[in-house]
Design an enzyme around this catalytic site. Sequence first.
Site, mmCIF file in Angstrom:
data_model
loop_
_atom_site.group_PDB
_atom_site.id
_atom_site.type_symbol
_atom_site.label_atom_id
_atom_site.label_comp_id
_atom_site.label_asym_id
_atom_site.label_seq_id
_atom_site.Cartn_x
_atom_site.Cartn_y
_atom_site.Cartn_z
ATOM 1 N N CYS A 75 39.981 45.024 35.870
ATOM 2 C CA CYS A 75 39.575 44.178 37.027
ATOM 3 C C CYS A 75 38.149 44.470 37.488
ATOM 4 O O CYS A 75 37.555 45.476 37.093
ATOM 5 C CB CYS A 75 40.500 44.430 38.193
ATOM 6 S SG CYS A 75 42.243 44.513 37.774
HETATM 7 N N1 GLN Z 1 46.447 48.203 36.418
HETATM 8 C C1 GLN Z 1 46.147 47.270 37.459
HETATM 9 C C2 GLN Z 1 46.932 45.994 37.353
HETATM 10 O O1 GLN Z 1 47.582 45.745 36.387
HETATM 11 C C3 GLN Z 1 44.664 46.993 37.544
HETATM 12 C C4 GLN Z 1 44.213 46.308 36.312
HETATM 13 C C5 GLN Z 1 42.746 46.318 36.085
HETATM 14 O O2 GLN Z 1 41.925 47.022 36.618
HETATM 15 N N2 GLN Z 1 42.428 45.519 35.139
HETATM 16 O O3 GLN Z 1 46.892 45.232 38.272
#
Ligand code: GLN
Length: 252
Positions: free
Chosen positions: A2
């Site tokens: 993210c």
């Molecule tokens: N692991 C978290 C989620 O699945 C954040 C994912 C991310 O940073 N891409 O929401």
Amino acid sequence: MCRHLGYLGPPRAVGEVITAGSHSLRDQSWAPRDMRRGGTINADGFGAAWWQGDPGSPDGVQAYRNPVPMWADPAVDGVLGQVRSGAVLAAVRSATVGMPLERAACAPFTGDGWALSHNGRIVGWPVSIAGLAEWLPAVELLRMPALTDSALLWTLVRRRLDAGAPAAALASVTADVLEAAPESRLNLLLGNGTTLWATTVYHSLSVKVDETSAMISSEPIDDDPGWQPVPDGRLVEARPGHLNITELGDHL
Ligand code: GLN
């Protein structure tokens, strides 16, 4: 993984904060530049939190989330274009394999005047950190917004915010999780409407602070030379006219 963004400064439309710049957060949902082995696009939802009224009041924070790509939601320009705030914290999501695709799993997580976003993943989730979650009272686990690593981090941070300073809460949670699940990626972004705090644990982050505004972003949203990259293992504290970058370990 993210991408997230925090803004403090003169009131602006929330929709503008997340779409402004030649490399805006919305652009980063489909064309991020620095994902570091963590996926390619951030199309699994997004969220934006903003503060209104007295930033210190527990219900001063509001949020909009949607488990669709940010570029696909007309509310970003429409509704969020009508909401103005001087404090915004927003994120676009690339769900980690095995984690649910739902509104409640989209950061930022909000409550008691706080908003938190997580960029990264807990390696070996959930088995690796079972010991860490075990001491949480059942009611805290029931209050987890979603069955994701990020929601558990929010639950852990929120509990420790009650006990002390935000910097110490972030530093202790990242240290405990790294001990249980080494190599986890734990870039956290926390806000209370007047200050932003962020960690760098194996992901990119940049900051830009002047006398009137402060921005923290996974990737610079424009070519402004004021952006400064944050090295790994740091704790950032920022608000207009104030920037403090320290070693995460100094807060333990
Ligand atoms: N692991 C978290 C989620 O699945 C954040 C994912 C991310 O940073 N891409 O929401």
